[in-house]
Design an enzyme around this catalytic site. Structure first.
Site, mmCIF file in Angstrom:
data_model
loop_
_atom_site.group_PDB
_atom_site.id
_atom_site.type_symbol
_atom_site.label_atom_id
_atom_site.label_comp_id
_atom_site.label_asym_id
_atom_site.label_seq_id
_atom_site.Cartn_x
_atom_site.Cartn_y
_atom_site.Cartn_z
ATOM 1 N N ALA A 87 -10.255 -50.350 -27.055
ATOM 2 C CA ALA A 87 -9.789 -50.853 -28.361
ATOM 3 C C ALA A 87 -8.303 -50.584 -28.524
ATOM 4 O O ALA A 87 -7.642 -50.125 -27.590
ATOM 5 C CB ALA A 87 -10.581 -50.178 -29.477
ATOM 6 N N ASN A 88 -7.748 -50.877 -29.684
ATOM 7 C CA ASN A 88 -6.359 -50.520 -29.989
ATOM 8 C C ASN A 88 -6.275 -50.048 -31.446
ATOM 9 O O ASN A 88 -7.281 -50.025 -32.154
ATOM 10 C CB ASN A 88 -5.417 -51.703 -29.712
ATOM 11 C CG ASN A 88 -5.767 -52.910 -30.556
ATOM 12 O OD1 ASN A 88 -5.711 -52.856 -31.781
ATOM 13 N ND2 ASN A 88 -6.162 -54.002 -29.907
ATOM 14 N N ARG A 89 -5.074 -49.694 -31.874
ATOM 15 C CA ARG A 89 -4.919 -49.013 -33.172
ATOM 16 C C ARG A 89 -4.765 -49.944 -34.366
ATOM 17 O O ARG A 89 -4.454 -49.496 -35.459
ATOM 18 C CB ARG A 89 -3.693 -48.094 -33.132
ATOM 19 C CG ARG A 89 -3.838 -46.943 -32.194
ATOM 20 C CD ARG A 89 -2.647 -46.001 -32.340
ATOM 21 N NE ARG A 89 -2.583 -45.068 -31.239
ATOM 22 C CZ ARG A 89 -3.345 -43.993 -31.139
ATOM 23 N NH1 ARG A 89 -4.223 -43.723 -32.076
ATOM 24 N NH2 ARG A 89 -3.246 -43.204 -30.099
ATOM 25 N N ALA A 120 -4.730 -58.113 -33.226
ATOM 26 C CA ALA A 120 -4.209 -57.459 -32.022
ATOM 27 C C ALA A 120 -5.283 -57.639 -30.946
ATOM 28 O O ALA A 120 -6.122 -56.764 -30.727
ATOM 29 C CB ALA A 120 -3.945 -55.993 -32.305
#
Ligand code: CTP
Length: 423
Positions: A235-237, A301
């Site tokens: 995942a990402n932030r 994102a």
């Protein structure tokens, strides 16, 4: 005439019963600072929290609170005809229910039923009341009739409870008001023009306050989760805050919005059809299913890569065995795909989070992905997930540098620019 953004604009502010009503006093101050003329209607509930005298002092006008008093007769009709925009802040669950069902048992409800001006509501209530299916159904009904909403936000409340239901901040409400009125200002056709194509809007005589009525918008937001095995993912932030704010801002201007969101902790924005997905491939499929659209704003994102072969079973660590190697493969590019799609939306807006040469990379990204605009931001300071954004708008005409703004203001400004471009 002064150059103030809201100079001489006529706003009717209705305050109903909520402990957050004190924030509406600050809203009046901000509106007056921007040059607006503000008249106020105070409900009986609202009067428990702010005084008529305080409101009269800040608006510089007599405050209206009585349907049957000396001012009555056709007073409420005159009041309903006067404004260019009616702002209900705070909007209690009770007043929203009255609006949804056409009740007219006090001055506020009567004016709201009698007005042909566009209406913007800023709900404020306890989280359980906001989440109650009755309130949600009322909000959906109002949105379908073209009533715009700002907020509510989430967070600690006056009561020992936290969750959605907090009145939007005065600055956010001001931004929503400005977004509503700014396109009318910018458009030479604004005065006296009737809203075109406003099939779903309740106010076809309005001066462009729902400039996106009849338009369909698709927004992506949040991260994507790319599975490794049934229990693990990459995942990402991304928090999703900016994309959710954009979806809400476009809905405020009257667009029918579909938000395709990766996993986030945010509640669905009011009046927006929200579709929750996990992976990039699911996001692409949901976006294509949402076409045709007039506007696409791709704020998600999206993970550039996914694991080439997702394990069917949870990966186990065998004693003495080496750590597994993950082989990655490229994900589809959703922005580029929509930009070259047979059903390409008329205006495609991408985002670019960059850590260096922000504008240079964004200019190149706009060309490479085939979109119309890129909103570029500098994420070198690890600002992902924060509440503010400093962006540059890259279009075919050039680059605009915007100041650092709360994400809601970036959203309102972008929505207003989109409305202007489509006018
Ligand atoms: N985007 C997308 N699908 C992807 C990757 C990105 O739709 N698979 C969109 C994002 O939503 C954003 C824009 O493309 O609107 C730019 O995203 P960004 O991550 O900055 O671009 P990348 O394609 O990852 O380019 P680079 O890695 O070279 O910075």
């Amino acid at each position: 005439m002064s150059g103030l953004p809201l100079a001489e604009r006529r706003l009717l502010l209705i305050l109903s019963g909520s402990i957050a009503a004190y924030k509406a006093l600050e809203l009046v101050r901000l509106l007056r600072r921007e040059g607006a003329q503000v008249k106020a209607v105070l409900t009986a509930g609202g009067a428990h929290f702010v005084t008529k005298e305080a409101l009269a002092g800040l608006t510089g006008q007599r405050v209206h609170d009585d349907l049957w008093g000396a001012e009555a007769e056709i007073g409420h009709i005159r009041l309903a005809r006067w404004p260019e925009l009616v702002v209900v802040a705070p909007a209690s669950a009770d007043l929203l229910a009255k609006m949804a069902h056409g009740l007219a048992d006090d001055l506020a409800a009567t004016v709201l039923l009698a007005t042909r001006a566009p209406v913007l509501v800023a709900p404020a209530m306890n989280p359980a009341m906001w989440e109650h299916p009755a309130t949600q159904a009322n909000m959906a009904l109002l949105a379908a009739r073209g009533v715009a909403a700002v907020g509510p936000g989430s967070g600690p409340m006056a009561e020992p409870e936290s969750g959605p239901g907090r009145l939007a901040e005065p600055e956010e409400i001001l931004a929503a008001v400005t977004a509503h009125l700014a396109p009318a200002e910018a458009s030479p056709r604004a005065s006296g023009a009737t809203a075109s194509g406003a099939s779903g809007a309740a106010f076809s005589g309005a001066s462009g306050a729902t400039p996106l009525a009849g338009r369909r918008a698709l927004v992506t937001a949040g991260p994507t989760h790319e599975p490794i095995d049934p229990v693990r993912y990459i995942a990402n932030r991304s928090s999703g805050k900016q994309g959710y704010a954009i979806a809400a801002a476009l809905a405020t201007l009257g667009a029918r919005v579909t938000l395709v969101s990766g996993p986030t902790a945010l509640p669905d924005p009011a009046g927006v059809a929200t579709i929750r997905i996990e992976s990039a491939r699911e996001m692409l499929a949901a976006c294509e299913a949402a076409l045709p659209a007039d506007i696409a704003v791709m704020n998600a994102a999206v993970a550039d890569w996914r694991v080439a072969r997702e394990a069917d079973q949870k990966l186990k660590k065998e004693p003495g065995a080496a750590a597994p190697t993950l082989t990655m493969t490229l994900n589809p590019d959703i922005l580029a795909t929509l930009s070259r799609h047979a059903q390409r939306p008329g205006l495609v807006v991408g985002f670019a989070a960059e850590t260096e040469k922000v504008v240079e990379h964004a200019v190149e990204k706009r060309r490479r992905k085939g979109c119309d605009w890129i909103v570029a931001n500098d994420v070198s300071g690890g600002v992902m997930g924060g509440d503010a954004n400093t962006v540059h708008l890259v279009t075919a005409e050039g680059v605009e540098d915007w100041p650092e703004l709360p994400k809601e203001h970036v959203a309102a400004r972008l929505a207003a620019r989109i409305a202007e471009a489509l006018a």
